[in-house]
Design a protein around this motif. Structure first.
Motif, PDB file in Angstrom:
ATOM      1  N   ALA A  45       0.775  -1.278   0.121  1.00  0.00           N
ATOM      2  CA  ALA A  45      -0.131   0.151   0.231  1.00  0.00           C
ATOM      3  C   ALA A  45       0.919   1.317  -0.036  1.00  0.00           C
ATOM      4  O   ALA A  45       0.483   2.122  -0.738  1.00  0.00           O
ATOM      5  N   GLN A  46       1.871   1.105   0.909  1.00  0.00           N
ATOM      6  CA  GLN A  46       2.903   2.562   0.976  1.00  0.00           C
ATOM      7  C   GLN A  46       3.420   2.871  -0.498  1.00  0.00           C
ATOM      8  O   GLN A  46       3.633   3.688  -1.003  1.00  0.00           O
ATOM      9  N   ALA A  47       3.960   1.716  -1.087  1.00  0.00           N
ATOM     10  CA  ALA A  47       4.777   1.773  -2.298  1.00  0.00           C
ATOM     11  C   ALA A  47       3.565   2.190  -3.617  1.00  0.00           C
ATOM     12  O   ALA A  47       3.949   2.983  -4.320  1.00  0.00           O
ATOM     13  N   LEU A  48       2.224   1.872  -3.361  1.00  0.00           N
ATOM     14  CA  LEU A  48       1.230   2.068  -4.335  1.00  0.00           C
ATOM     15  C   LEU A  48       1.109   3.636  -4.260  1.00  0.00           C
ATOM     16  O   LEU A  48       1.089   4.322  -5.314  1.00  0.00           O
ATOM     17  N   GLU A  49       0.763   4.037  -2.821  1.00  0.00           N
ATOM     18  CA  GLU A  49       0.810   5.579  -2.859  1.00  0.00           C
ATOM     19  C   GLU A  49       1.909   6.375  -3.250  1.00  0.00           C
ATOM     20  O   GLU A  49       1.746   7.496  -3.820  1.00  0.00           O
ATOM     21  N   ASP A  50       2.820   5.943  -3.061  1.00  0.00           N
ATOM     22  CA  ASP A  50       4.289   6.502  -3.438  1.00  0.00           C
ATOM     23  C   ASP A  50       4.358   6.603  -5.209  1.00  0.00           C
ATOM     24  O   ASP A  50       4.629   7.648  -5.514  1.00  0.00           O
ATOM     25  N   GLY A  51       3.871   5.531  -5.589  1.00  0.00           N
ATOM     26  CA  GLY A  51       3.775   5.476  -7.102  1.00  0.00           C
ATOM     27  C   GLY A  51       2.879   6.593  -7.713  1.00  0.00           C
ATOM     28  O   GLY A  51       2.980   7.088  -8.680  1.00  0.00           O
ATOM     29  N   LEU A  52       1.566   6.512  -7.099  1.00  0.00           N
ATOM     30  CA  LEU A  52       0.629   7.406  -7.522  1.00  0.00           C
ATOM     31  C   LEU A  52       1.115   8.787  -7.267  1.00  0.00           C
ATOM     32  O   LEU A  52       0.988   9.897  -8.303  1.00  0.00           O
ATOM     33  N   ASP A  53       1.685   9.255  -6.133  1.00  0.00           N
ATOM     34  CA  ASP A  53       2.429  10.455  -6.041  1.00  0.00           C
ATOM     35  C   ASP A  53       3.339  10.828  -7.022  1.00  0.00           C
ATOM     36  O   ASP A  53       3.248  11.921  -7.675  1.00  0.00           O
ATOM     37  N   ARG A  54       4.182  10.026  -7.506  1.00  0.00           N
ATOM     38  CA  ARG A  54       5.081  10.286  -8.568  1.00  0.00           C
ATOM     39  C   ARG A  54       4.583  10.523  -9.879  1.00  0.00           C
ATOM     40  O   ARG A  54       4.920  11.606 -10.548  1.00  0.00           O
ATOM     41  N   ALA A  55       3.469   9.703 -10.289  1.00  0.00           N
ATOM     42  CA  ALA A  55       2.871   9.634 -11.439  1.00  0.00           C
ATOM     43  C   ALA A  55       2.121  11.315 -11.593  1.00  0.00           C
ATOM     44  O   ALA A  55       2.255  11.810 -12.695  1.00  0.00           O
ATOM     45  N   VAL A  56       1.509  11.550 -10.438  1.00  0.00           N
ATOM     46  CA  VAL A  56       0.920  12.843 -10.388  1.00  0.00           C
ATOM     47  C   VAL A  56       1.784  14.243 -10.740  1.00  0.00           C
ATOM     48  O   VAL A  56       1.735  15.006 -11.438  1.00  0.00           O
ATOM     49  N   ARG A  57       2.794  13.858  -9.873  1.00  0.00           N
ATOM     50  CA  ARG A  57       3.770  14.949  -9.686  1.00  0.00           C
ATOM     51  C   ARG A  57       4.736  15.129 -10.965  1.00  0.00           C
ATOM     52  O   ARG A  57       4.827  16.010 -11.454  1.00  0.00           O
ATOM     53  N   GLU A  58       4.736  14.025 -11.995  1.00  0.00           N
ATOM     54  CA  GLU A  58       5.436  14.089 -13.122  1.00  0.00           C
ATOM     55  C   GLU A  58       4.506  14.845 -14.172  1.00  0.00           C
ATOM     56  O   GLU A  58       5.008  15.864 -14.857  1.00  0.00           O
ATOM     57  N   LEU A  59       3.096  14.418 -13.937  1.00  0.00           N
ATOM     58  CA  LEU A  59       2.287  15.191 -14.898  1.00  0.00           C
ATOM     59  C   LEU A  59       2.198  16.663 -14.530  1.00  0.00           C
ATOM     60  O   LEU A  59       1.915  17.597 -15.283  1.00  0.00           O
ATOM     61  N   CYS A  60       2.112  16.939 -13.159  1.00  0.00           N
ATOM     62  CA  CYS A  60       1.749  18.368 -12.835  1.00  0.00           C
ATOM     63  C   CYS A  60       3.159  19.259 -13.004  1.00  0.00           C
ATOM     64  O   CYS A  60       3.053  20.569 -13.204  1.00  0.00           O
ATOM     65  N   ALA A  61       4.181  18.590 -13.217  1.00  0.00           N
ATOM     66  CA  ALA A  61       5.465  19.377 -13.986  1.00  0.00           C
ATOM     67  C   ALA A  61       5.113  19.820 -15.165  1.00  0.00           C
ATOM     68  O   ALA A  61       5.995  21.038 -15.363  1.00  0.00           O
ATOM     69  N   ARG A  62       4.349  19.370 -15.734  1.00  0.00           N
ATOM     70  CA  ARG A  62       4.057  19.686 -17.257  1.00  0.00           C
ATOM     71  C   ARG A  62       2.950  20.374 -17.468  1.00  0.00           C
ATOM     72  O   ARG A  62       2.526  21.046 -18.558  1.00  0.00           O
ATOM     73  N   HIS A  63       1.791  20.583 -16.611  1.00  0.00           N
ATOM     74  CA  HIS A  63       0.348  20.973 -16.596  1.00  0.00           C
ATOM     75  C   HIS A  63       0.241  21.461 -15.218  1.00  0.00           C
ATOM     76  O   HIS A  63       0.270  21.082 -14.329  1.00  0.00           O
ATOM     77  N   GLU A  64      -0.922  22.737 -15.366  1.00  0.00           N
ATOM     78  CA  GLU A  64      -1.684  23.125 -14.324  1.00  0.00           C
ATOM     79  C   GLU A  64      -2.889  22.184 -13.946  1.00  0.00           C
ATOM     80  O   GLU A  64      -3.674  22.274 -14.691  1.00  0.00           O
ATOM     81  N   ILE A  65      -2.640  21.537 -12.943  1.00  0.00           N
ATOM     82  CA  ILE A  65      -3.694  20.608 -12.452  1.00  0.00           C
ATOM     83  C   ILE A  65      -4.394  20.840 -11.374  1.00  0.00           C
ATOM     84  O   ILE A  65      -4.122  21.380 -10.320  1.00  0.00           O
ATOM     85  N   ALA A  66      -5.738  20.944 -11.352  1.00  0.00           N
ATOM     86  CA  ALA A  66      -6.649  21.208 -10.204  1.00  0.00           C
ATOM     87  C   ALA A  66      -7.395  20.064  -9.496  1.00  0.00           C
ATOM     88  O   ALA A  66      -7.631  20.217  -8.393  1.00  0.00           O
ATOM     89  N   GLY A  67      -7.180  18.783  -9.904  1.00  0.00           N
ATOM     90  CA  GLY A  67      -7.775  17.714  -9.041  1.00  0.00           C
ATOM     91  C   GLY A  67      -7.490  16.354  -9.613  1.00  0.00           C
ATOM     92  O   GLY A  67      -7.009  16.339 -10.793  1.00  0.00           O
ATOM     93  N   VAL A  68      -7.420  15.334  -9.063  1.00  0.00           N
ATOM     94  CA  VAL A  68      -7.183  13.983  -9.481  1.00  0.00           C
ATOM     95  C   VAL A  68      -8.452  12.999  -9.093  1.00  0.00           C
ATOM     96  O   VAL A  68      -8.911  13.202  -8.139  1.00  0.00           O
ATOM     97  N   GLY A  69      -8.669  12.241 -10.212  1.00  0.00           N
ATOM     98  CA  GLY A  69      -9.492  11.105  -9.922  1.00  0.00           C
ATOM     99  C   GLY A  69      -9.016   9.808  -9.804  1.00  0.00           C
ATOM    100  O   GLY A  69      -8.073   9.454 -10.974  1.00  0.00           O
ATOM    101  N   LEU A  70      -9.089   8.765  -9.246  1.00  0.00           N
ATOM    102  CA  LEU A  70      -8.809   7.535  -9.361  1.00  0.00           C
ATOM    103  C   LEU A  70      -9.689   6.528  -9.783  1.00  0.00           C
ATOM    104  O   LEU A  70     -10.871   6.567  -8.737  1.00  0.00           O
ATOM    105  N   ALA A  71      -9.520   5.721 -10.481  1.00  0.00           N
ATOM    106  CA  ALA A  71     -10.617   4.782 -11.063  1.00  0.00           C
ATOM    107  C   ALA A  71      -9.997   3.210 -10.489  1.00  0.00           C
ATOM    108  O   ALA A  71      -8.656   2.905 -10.940  1.00  0.00           O
ATOM    109  N   VAL A  72     -10.575   2.751  -9.660  1.00  0.00           N
ATOM    110  CA  VAL A  72      -9.838   1.308  -8.888  1.00  0.00           C
ATOM    111  C   VAL A  72     -11.109   0.306  -9.049  1.00  0.00           C
ATOM    112  O   VAL A  72     -12.483   0.598  -8.869  1.00  0.00           O
TER     113      VAL A  72
END
Length: 324
Positions: A45-72
């Motif tokens: 669970a910790q590694a999964l949340e770390d991975g999601l954090d990295r994915a979002v931050r990678e995209l936020c570095a290139r775009h202005e983002i207002a929110g995130v939706g997770l499909a689970v």
């Protein structure tokens, strides 16, 4: 009305959190994917949340983002804050929305992956213009999303509609859920393999392509290969697809007796083979529905958005939440 940032409609990120990969996309207000990121799904669970954090931050570095939706693919609480259980993910009663919102400093909403895909098809794809819409995601198993009057129906406890585990055959094939005869045991990519093996055993002389496949690699047969063999004229593979179409019609007739949808969208990995089964499934459905010949039938269409639907829907639901 979408949230606006600096005079522009805000971009949001949708993430399809699968058992093998995390697929994230930046999506605009028209449902267009502008950028994406892909990573393997970690086991803890910790590694999964770390991975999601990295994915979002990678995209936020290139775009202005207002929110995130997770499909689970799992059971989500009605307030869409907590993952109760996800069979292929390490979260159990995990407050994922709060934890990731705190880490990222922006709103994060959860949604069942089939609901997210259904919402995407309704807003931007094959379900546009529908009123009561059923989306069937047919892959390894069956996922389903349902819109009633244009609103997602999640049930009293956030787990509806779990249609893949409706029993269609008393005492039938065993299912990982603990029951026997579940719909997805006869109508899924996995079911295609099981049916093909059963038919091969009963009619070994009728097949050339599938027989060679199984002889060369007994455990390597897949639903995609069965469909390919059917396309190439293998008799057992064609009979397998016909059986799949029959069970799809059986289930859709049963579901239509309960919900009476005006539109059904077929998505998931099996949807790419729709020309092999969809017309037959429509015929079975039309014959088996209660009141056949005396009531309107649902339109049945293949997906327009394909594998991107979950990401697009999650992003759009996040945008809707921001604008509410």
């Amino acid at each position: 009305m979408g949230t606006r940032t600096g005079g522009r409609t805000a971009l949001t990120i949708g993430i399809d959190v699968g058992g093998t990969s995390i697929r994230a996309a930046v999506v605009d207000a028209d449902g267009q994917v502008l950028d994406s990121a892909l990573a393997p799904t970690p086991r803890s669970a910790q590694a999964l949340e770390d991975g999601l954090d990295r994915a979002v931050r990678e995209l936020c570095a290139r775009h202005e983002i207002a929110g995130v939706g997770l499909a689970v693919a799992g059971f989500i609480t009605p307030d869409r804050s907590t993952v109760r259980f996800a069979p292929h993910l390490p979260w159990v009663d995990a407050p994922v929305s709060r934890d990731l919102s705190d880490r990222l400093g922006m709103p994060v909403i959860l949604e069942h992956d089939a609901n997210a895909a259904a919402w995407a098809e309704y807003r931007f794809g094959a379900a546009a213009g529908g009123h009561n819409v059923l989306m069937m995601s047919i892959g390894t198993g069956i996922g389903a999303g349902l819109l009633l009057g244009g609103a997602l129906y999640r049930g009293s406890h956030g787990v509806a509609p779990e249609l893949g585990h409706v029993q269609v055959m008393s005492g039938g094939r065993p299912c990982a859920c603990g029951k026997r005869g579940c719909w997805e045991r006869y109508c899924s990519g996995t079911a295609l393999v099981d049916t093909a093996i059963e038919l091969l055993a009963a009619n070994p002389a009728e097949s050339t392509i599938l027989a060679r496949e199984v002889a060369g690699n007994p455990g390597g047969l897949t639903g995609r290969r069965v469909a390919g063999a059917a396309q190439d004229g293998d008799k057992v593979a064609m009979a397998t697809m016909a059986e799949f179409a029959r069970w799809l019609g059986v289930g859709l007739a049963m579901v239509s007796d309960v919900y009476d949808p005006d539109l059904v969208v077929i998505a998931g990995g099996v949807a790419s083979s729709a020309p092999l089964f969809l017309d037959d499934a429509r015929d079975h459905y039309a014959t088996l529905i209660t009141g056949s010949g005396h009531r309107p039938l649902a339109r049945i269409r293949p997906t327009q958005l394909g594998e991107a639907a979950g990401m697009i829907g999650a992003a759009e639901l996040a945008r809707t939440e921001l604008g509410s």
